[in-house]
Write a protein that holds these residues in place. Structure first.
Motif, PDB file in Angstrom:
ATOM      1  N   LEU A  69       0.825  -1.211   0.000  1.00 17.64           N
ATOM      2  CA  LEU A  69       0.000   0.000   0.000  1.00 17.64           C
ATOM      3  C   LEU A  69       0.860   1.263   0.000  1.00 17.64           C
ATOM      4  CD1 LEU A  69      -2.889  -1.002   2.422  1.00 17.64           C
ATOM      5  CD2 LEU A  69      -2.972  -0.752  -0.044  1.00 17.64           C
ATOM      6  N   ALA A  70       1.959   1.244   0.746  1.00 15.87           N
ATOM      7  CA  ALA A  70       2.877   2.391   0.739  1.00 15.87           C
ATOM      8  C   ALA A  70       3.495   2.569  -0.640  1.00 15.87           C
ATOM      9  CB  ALA A  70       3.964   2.196   1.789  1.00 15.87           C
ATOM     10  N   LEU A  71       3.828   1.438  -1.293  1.00 14.63           N
ATOM     11  CA  LEU A  71       4.370   1.508  -2.654  1.00 14.63           C
ATOM     12  C   LEU A  71       3.323   2.080  -3.616  1.00 14.63           C
ATOM     13  CD1 LEU A  71       6.791   0.711  -4.476  1.00 14.63           C
ATOM     14  CD2 LEU A  71       5.619  -1.474  -4.822  1.00 14.63           C
ATOM     15  N   GLY A  72       2.087   1.648  -3.476  1.00 16.79           N
ATOM     16  CA  GLY A  72       1.011   2.160  -4.333  1.00 16.79           C
ATOM     17  C   GLY A  72       0.761   3.640  -4.103  1.00 16.79           C
ATOM     18  N   LEU A  73       0.774   4.069  -2.843  1.00 12.13           N
ATOM     19  CA  LEU A  73       0.574   5.487  -2.534  1.00 12.13           C
ATOM     20  C   LEU A  73       1.725   6.336  -3.085  1.00 12.13           C
ATOM     21  CD1 LEU A  73      -1.240   7.514  -1.120  1.00 12.13           C
ATOM     22  CD2 LEU A  73       0.068   7.126   0.964  1.00 12.13           C
ATOM     23  N   GLY A  74       2.942   5.811  -3.002  1.00 14.84           N
ATOM     24  CA  GLY A  74       4.084   6.512  -3.609  1.00 14.84           C
ATOM     25  C   GLY A  74       3.943   6.617  -5.113  1.00 14.84           C
ATOM     26  N   GLY A  75       3.409   5.559  -5.733  1.00 15.06           N
ATOM     27  CA  GLY A  75       3.184   5.571  -7.173  1.00 15.06           C
ATOM     28  C   GLY A  75       2.141   6.602  -7.578  1.00 15.06           C
ATOM     29  N   VAL A  76       1.058   6.687  -6.806  1.00 14.55           N
ATOM     30  CA  VAL A  76       0.021   7.678  -7.106  1.00 14.55           C
ATOM     31  C   VAL A  76       0.586   9.086  -6.949  1.00 14.55           C
ATOM     32  CG1 VAL A  76      -2.163   8.636  -6.289  1.00 14.55           C
ATOM     33  CG2 VAL A  76      -1.915   6.175  -6.573  1.00 14.55           C
ATOM     34  N   THR A  77       1.363   9.300  -5.903  1.00 14.07           N
ATOM     35  CA  THR A  77       1.976  10.613  -5.680  1.00 14.07           C
ATOM     36  C   THR A  77       2.925  10.974  -6.830  1.00 14.07           C
ATOM     37  OG1 THR A  77       1.836  10.261  -3.299  1.00 14.07           O
ATOM     38  CG2 THR A  77       3.340  11.978  -4.055  1.00 14.07           C
ATOM     39  N   ALA A  78       3.742  10.013  -7.249  1.00 16.19           N
ATOM     40  CA  ALA A  78       4.669  10.268  -8.358  1.00 16.19           C
ATOM     41  C   ALA A  78       3.899  10.587  -9.637  1.00 16.19           C
ATOM     42  CB  ALA A  78       5.580   9.067  -8.572  1.00 16.19           C
ATOM     43  N   ALA A  79       2.789   9.887  -9.879  1.00 18.30           N
ATOM     44  CA  ALA A  79       2.000  10.139 -11.083  1.00 18.30           C
ATOM     45  C   ALA A  79       1.385  11.538 -11.052  1.00 18.30           C
ATOM     46  CB  ALA A  79       0.916   9.089 -11.237  1.00 18.30           C
ATOM     47  N   VAL A  80       0.893  11.963  -9.891  1.00 15.02           N
ATOM     48  CA  VAL A  80       0.287  13.294  -9.787  1.00 15.02           C
ATOM     49  C   VAL A  80       1.353  14.379  -9.965  1.00 15.02           C
ATOM     50  CG1 VAL A  80      -0.832  14.885  -8.185  1.00 15.02           C
ATOM     51  CG2 VAL A  80      -1.688  12.557  -8.427  1.00 15.02           C
ATOM     52  N   VAL A  81       2.488  14.229  -9.315  1.00 21.96           N
ATOM     53  CA  VAL A  81       3.567  15.223  -9.442  1.00 21.96           C
ATOM     54  C   VAL A  81       4.100  15.246 -10.873  1.00 21.96           C
ATOM     55  CG1 VAL A  81       5.937  15.771  -8.718  1.00 21.96           C
ATOM     56  CG2 VAL A  81       4.211  15.206  -7.014  1.00 21.96           C
ATOM     57  N   GLY A  82       4.280  14.089 -11.467  1.00 23.69           N
ATOM     58  CA  GLY A  82       4.749  14.023 -12.853  1.00 23.69           C
ATOM     59  C   GLY A  82       3.760  14.655 -13.814  1.00 23.69           C
ATOM     60  N   GLY A  83       2.481  14.405 -13.592  1.00 23.11           N
ATOM     61  CA  GLY A  83       1.460  15.017 -14.441  1.00 23.11           C
ATOM     62  C   GLY A  83       1.456  16.522 -14.316  1.00 23.11           C
ATOM     63  N   ALA A  84       1.622  17.022 -13.083  1.00 27.51           N
ATOM     64  CA  ALA A  84       1.661  18.469 -12.875  1.00 27.51           C
ATOM     65  C   ALA A  84       2.881  19.091 -13.564  1.00 27.51           C
ATOM     66  CB  ALA A  84       1.670  18.788 -11.386  1.00 27.51           C
ATOM     67  N   LEU A  85       4.040  18.442 -13.439  1.00 26.69           N
ATOM     68  CA  LEU A  85       5.248  18.948 -14.103  1.00 26.69           C
ATOM     69  C   LEU A  85       5.079  18.957 -15.617  1.00 26.69           C
ATOM     70  CD1 LEU A  85       8.238  17.318 -12.193  1.00 26.69           C
ATOM     71  CD2 LEU A  85       7.804  19.747 -12.471  1.00 26.69           C
ATOM     72  N   PHE A  86       4.590  17.860 -16.148  1.00 26.34           N
ATOM     73  CA  PHE A  86       4.417  17.776 -17.593  1.00 26.34           C
ATOM     74  C   PHE A  86       3.435  18.823 -18.092  1.00 26.34           C
ATOM     75  CE2 PHE A  86       2.421  16.097 -21.414  1.00 26.34           C
ATOM     76  CZ  PHE A  86       3.538  15.810 -22.178  1.00 26.34           C
ATOM     77  N   LEU A  87       2.334  18.961 -17.418  1.00 26.94           N
ATOM     78  CA  LEU A  87       1.323  19.931 -17.828  1.00 26.94           C
ATOM     79  C   LEU A  87       1.844  21.359 -17.713  1.00 26.94           C
ATOM     80  CD1 LEU A  87      -1.606  20.075 -18.781  1.00 26.94           C
ATOM     81  CD2 LEU A  87      -2.270  20.352 -16.399  1.00 26.94           C
ATOM     82  N   ARG A  88       2.550  21.646 -16.632  1.00 23.96           N
ATOM     83  CA  ARG A  88       3.055  23.008 -16.418  1.00 23.96           C
ATOM     84  C   ARG A  88       4.018  23.425 -17.525  1.00 23.96           C
ATOM     85  NH1 ARG A  88       7.138  26.531 -16.113  1.00 23.96           N
ATOM     86  NH2 ARG A  88       7.285  27.818 -14.301  1.00 23.96           N
ATOM     87  N   TYR A  89       4.988  22.568 -17.844  1.00 28.00           N
ATOM     88  CA  TYR A  89       5.981  22.953 -18.847  1.00 28.00           C
ATOM     89  C   TYR A  89       5.431  22.874 -20.268  1.00 28.00           C
ATOM     90  CZ  TYR A  89       9.426  23.722 -15.332  1.00 28.00           C
ATOM     91  OH  TYR A  89      10.095  24.240 -14.270  1.00 28.00           O
ATOM     92  N   SER A  90       4.486  21.997 -20.517  1.00 29.35           N
ATOM     93  CA  SER A  90       3.864  21.961 -21.842  1.00 29.35           C
ATOM     94  C   SER A  90       3.024  23.207 -22.065  1.00 29.35           C
ATOM     95  CB  SER A  90       2.985  20.722 -21.978  1.00 29.35           C
ATOM     96  OG  SER A  90       3.766  19.565 -21.908  1.00 29.35           O
ATOM     97  N   LEU A  91       2.218  23.582 -21.080  1.00 32.27           N
ATOM     98  CA  LEU A  91       1.383  24.778 -21.219  1.00 32.27           C
ATOM     99  C   LEU A  91       2.208  26.057 -21.227  1.00 32.27           C
ATOM    100  CD1 LEU A  91      -1.760  24.017 -19.052  1.00 32.27           C
ATOM    101  CD2 LEU A  91      -1.594  24.184 -21.521  1.00 32.27           C
ATOM    102  N   THR A  92       3.310  26.083 -20.487  1.00 30.65           N
ATOM    103  CA  THR A  92       4.154  27.272 -20.471  1.00 30.65           C
ATOM    104  C   THR A  92       4.693  27.578 -21.859  1.00 30.65           C
ATOM    105  OG1 THR A  92       4.806  26.899 -18.183  1.00 30.65           O
ATOM    106  CG2 THR A  92       6.246  28.295 -19.481  1.00 30.65           C
ATOM    107  N   ASP A  93       5.176  26.559 -22.533  1.00 31.63           N
ATOM    108  CA  ASP A  93       5.701  26.777 -23.879  1.00 31.63           C
ATOM    109  C   ASP A  93       4.608  27.222 -24.829  1.00 31.63           C
ATOM    110  OD1 ASP A  93       8.206  26.103 -23.057  1.00 31.63           O
ATOM    111  OD2 ASP A  93       8.145  24.060 -23.840  1.00 31.63           O
ATOM    112  N   PHE A  94       3.459  26.568 -24.740  1.00 31.64           N
ATOM    113  CA  PHE A  94       2.357  26.926 -25.637  1.00 31.64           C
ATOM    114  C   PHE A  94       1.873  28.346 -25.360  1.00 31.64           C
ATOM    115  CE2 PHE A  94      -2.241  27.301 -26.189  1.00 31.64           C
ATOM    116  CZ  PHE A  94      -2.296  27.198 -27.567  1.00 31.64           C
TER     117      PHE A  94
END
Length: 141
Positions: A69-94
């Motif tokens: 469960l701790a591994l799964g929660l870490g995975g969800v956190t990494a996915a949310v942070v990664g999505g935020a980073l990807f979205l932020r830098y993609s939208l910034t350029d656009f």
């Protein structure tokens, strides 16, 4: 015989004015790195979340389930942070390019409208007798 320089095309002027604004290139290495890191974190988070589910259900030990469960929660956190980073830098350029494009279009509009002093004289001058204002049909007399 002297040759007159050809007027620059609209695209050439746009590129030149964009360089004068000193807007960083959207394909800069640093933003590409953050975008890749965000994509990698999203992917890793999804993989960790997918692996944690069978690990938690494959055992009766509450300690192993807690680790999964701790591994799964870490995975969800990494996915949310990664999505935020990807979205932020993609939208910034656009949005950076969009803002530069809007600035360019407004500049072109200003050039087409001409000098504001001339426009004020045109707007405030009375219409000649017999001509309708603002495209309205003349009233019958």
């Amino acid at each position: 015989m002297t040759s007159t320089p050809l007027p620059a095309s609209r695209a050439d002027r746009f590129v030149r004015e964009l360089a004068e604004l000193k807007i960083p290139d959207p394909a800069a290495a640093r933003t590409a790195l953050w975008r890749r890191l965000g994509g990698l974190l999203m992917t890793a988070g999804l993989v960790l979340g997918a692996l944690a589910f069978p690990l938690a259900h494959a055992t009766d030990s509450s300690l192993a389930q807690g680790d999964a469960l701790a591994l799964g929660l870490g995975g969800v956190t990494a996915a949310v942070v990664g999505g935020a980073l990807f979205l932020r830098y993609s939208l910034t350029d656009f949005l950076r390019f969009w803002l530069a494009r809007q600035s360019y279009d407004l500049d072109r509009l200003g050039e087409r409208l001409g000098d504001p002093a001339d426009a004020a004289k045109t707007v405030n001058s009375p219409a000649p007798e017999g001509e309708p204002r603002n495209g309205a049909a003349p009233s019958p007399r």
